[in-house]
Design a protein around this motif. Structure first.
Motif, PDB file in Angstrom:
ATOM      1  N   PRO A 100       0.828  -1.214   0.000  1.00 53.26           N
ATOM      2  CA  PRO A 100       0.000   0.000   0.000  1.00 53.26           C
ATOM      3  C   PRO A 100       0.860   1.261   0.000  1.00 53.26           C
ATOM      4  O   PRO A 100       1.917   1.316   0.641  1.00 53.26           O
ATOM      5  N   GLN A 101       0.418   2.271  -0.742  1.00 51.23           N
ATOM      6  CA  GLN A 101       1.179   3.517  -0.834  1.00 51.23           C
ATOM      7  C   GLN A 101       1.136   4.274   0.493  1.00 51.23           C
ATOM      8  O   GLN A 101       0.127   4.251   1.206  1.00 51.23           O
ATOM      9  N   SER A 102       2.214   4.948   0.785  1.00 60.68           N
ATOM     10  CA  SER A 102       2.260   5.776   1.988  1.00 60.68           C
ATOM     11  C   SER A 102       1.458   7.062   1.761  1.00 60.68           C
ATOM     12  O   SER A 102       1.096   7.389   0.625  1.00 60.68           O
ATOM     13  N   LYS A 103       1.196   7.794   2.820  1.00 66.27           N
ATOM     14  CA  LYS A 103       0.466   9.061   2.717  1.00 66.27           C
ATOM     15  C   LYS A 103       1.219  10.048   1.832  1.00 66.27           C
ATOM     16  O   LYS A 103       0.607  10.803   1.065  1.00 66.27           O
ATOM     17  N   TYR A 104       2.541  10.021   1.925  1.00 62.53           N
ATOM     18  CA  TYR A 104       3.351  10.912   1.086  1.00 62.53           C
ATOM     19  C   TYR A 104       3.125  10.621  -0.388  1.00 62.53           C
ATOM     20  O   TYR A 104       2.925  11.532  -1.193  1.00 62.53           O
ATOM     21  N   GLU A 105       3.134   9.319  -0.762  1.00 64.85           N
ATOM     22  CA  GLU A 105       2.978   8.955  -2.170  1.00 64.85           C
ATOM     23  C   GLU A 105       1.552   9.173  -2.668  1.00 64.85           C
ATOM     24  O   GLU A 105       1.339   9.427  -3.856  1.00 64.85           O
ATOM     25  N   ARG A 106       0.566   9.076  -1.782  1.00 64.37           N
ATOM     26  CA  ARG A 106      -0.830   9.236  -2.182  1.00 64.37           C
ATOM     27  C   ARG A 106      -1.263  10.692  -2.281  1.00 64.37           C
ATOM     28  O   ARG A 106      -2.071  11.048  -3.138  1.00 64.37           O
ATOM     29  N   ILE A 107      -0.722  11.558  -1.408  1.00 65.77           N
ATOM     30  CA  ILE A 107      -1.231  12.924  -1.309  1.00 65.77           C
ATOM     31  C   ILE A 107      -0.179  13.979  -1.629  1.00 65.77           C
ATOM     32  O   ILE A 107      -0.391  14.850  -2.480  1.00 65.77           O
ATOM     33  N   ILE A 108       0.962  13.900  -0.964  1.00 64.67           N
ATOM     34  CA  ILE A 108       1.954  14.970  -1.074  1.00 64.67           C
ATOM     35  C   ILE A 108       2.729  14.897  -2.381  1.00 64.67           C
ATOM     36  O   ILE A 108       2.879  15.895  -3.098  1.00 64.67           O
ATOM     37  N   GLN A 109       3.225  13.710  -2.719  1.00 66.45           N
ATOM     38  CA  GLN A 109       4.044  13.583  -3.928  1.00 66.45           C
ATOM     39  C   GLN A 109       3.309  13.984  -5.209  1.00 66.45           C
ATOM     40  O   GLN A 109       3.887  14.676  -6.058  1.00 66.45           O
ATOM     41  N   PRO A 110       2.030  13.578  -5.390  1.00 64.76           N
ATOM     42  CA  PRO A 110       1.320  14.055  -6.591  1.00 64.76           C
ATOM     43  C   PRO A 110       1.218  15.573  -6.673  1.00 64.76           C
ATOM     44  O   PRO A 110       1.343  16.142  -7.770  1.00 64.76           O
ATOM     45  N   CYS A 111       1.026  16.245  -5.540  1.00 64.11           N
ATOM     46  CA  CYS A 111       0.955  17.709  -5.538  1.00 64.11           C
ATOM     47  C   CYS A 111       2.307  18.319  -5.885  1.00 64.11           C
ATOM     48  O   CYS A 111       2.376  19.312  -6.616  1.00 64.11           O
ATOM     49  N   VAL A 112       3.380  17.709  -5.385  1.00 60.18           N
ATOM     50  CA  VAL A 112       4.728  18.180  -5.727  1.00 60.18           C
ATOM     51  C   VAL A 112       4.967  18.018  -7.231  1.00 60.18           C
ATOM     52  O   VAL A 112       5.522  18.896  -7.889  1.00 60.18           O
ATOM     53  N   ALA A 113       4.526  16.885  -7.776  1.00 60.40           N
ATOM     54  CA  ALA A 113       4.693  16.642  -9.206  1.00 60.40           C
ATOM     55  C   ALA A 113       3.915  17.671 -10.029  1.00 60.40           C
ATOM     56  O   ALA A 113       4.409  18.165 -11.057  1.00 60.40           O
ATOM     57  N   GLU A 114       2.704  18.008  -9.594  1.00 57.30           N
ATOM     58  CA  GLU A 114       1.914  19.015 -10.296  1.00 57.30           C
ATOM     59  C   GLU A 114       2.585  20.382 -10.231  1.00 57.30           C
ATOM     60  O   GLU A 114       2.615  21.122 -11.218  1.00 57.30           O
TER      61      GLU A 114
END
Length: 259
Positions: A27-41
């Motif tokens: 399962p993905q961590s909270k960072y990979e589910r929420i924070i990392q996508p926003c950083v990528a955007e």
């Protein structure tokens, strides 16, 4: 004999359980589910706006619309391919809204994505100002959209922004969200659509198609003339594209009528 059979069965059971544990995804961590996508955007929008603005500010007159068209389109293709598995590579508020409306994004991520894109647009525009000469920057109004000069042009410009944003948003929805027409060629398709839009409509509206691309340069250059057009037109076009996919073009899962 029965003891040996039981041991053998236990060993087989252990192997089966181990295989299941190995095959089940972590399962993905909270960072990979929420924070990392926003950083990528944020990062993706930042570099898209940066490249786009520099291509306009330092545009060679002999190249005409070709230079910014290729720069914007190729930047889209590269960045979409690079960030697709992290955030979906939206980099554009109308894309995010349309993808959510078509079931490709959770509602909880819509506002964080929009904020990330706007911040990325501002940072990209600031980077372009640092990189380019002051003279060229001022001559190009910081790559803010300055094509619209009078109210007489309003109707055509708003329609152009809506129609061209509708086209590129529809390409994204059909290629990345709609199950029946999904394809790995989305980066190429989206980039080419941006190129043909700029070549076709650059002299009509400037071909913004992206409020984040409009807001960053407008803020950094303090140029707000008819700025609202580059929010209303693209968002309207994105909504039209979402309606087309949801009502007519989508597969059975995406379409909400005539199933």
């Amino acid at each position: 004999m029965s003891v040996a059979v039981e041991k053998l069965e236990l060993k087989e059971l252990d192997k089966t359980l181990l295989k299941k544990n190995e095959s089940s995804p972590k399962p993905q961590s909270k960072y990979e589910r929420i924070i990392q996508p926003c950083v990528a955007e944020l990062v993706g929008t930042m570099f898209f706006v940066f490249i786009g603005c520099v291509s306009v500010i330092e545009n060679v007159e002999a190249a005409g619309r070709l230079q910014p068209a290729l720069a914007h389109g190729l930047a889209v293709a590269v960045l979409v391919a690079c960030m697709a598995e992290i955030s979906g590579s939206h980099f554009n508020p109308p894309f995010t809204i349309a993808i959510w409306l078509c079931g490709g994004l959770q509602l909880t991520m819509v506002v964080p994505y929009l904020i990330s894109q706007i911040i990325g647009g501002v940072l990209g525009a600031a980077m372009s100002k640092v990189m380019t000469s002051h003279k060229n920057y001022m001559n190009a109004t910081g790559a803010a959209f300055a094509v619209l000069k009078s109210d007489e042009q309003l109707g055509k410009v708003v329609f152009a922004e809506m129609a061209m944003t509708c086209l590129v948003t529809m390409v994204v929805l059909m290629g990345a969200v709609n199950g029946k027409s999904k394809t790995p060629l989305v980066p190429f398709m989206a980039g080419c659509t941006v190129i043909i839009n700029i070549l076709a409509g650059g002299d009509v509206s400037g071909t913004c198609l992206n409020p984040a691309r409009a807001f960053g340069p407008a803020l950094i250059a303090n140029h707000w003339s008819y700025h609202w057009v580059y929010w209303v037109g693209p968002i309207g076009g994105g909504l039209v594209a979402a309606a087309l996919v949801r009502l007519l073009l989508g597969d059975e899962k995406t379409r909400v009528i005539m199933k």
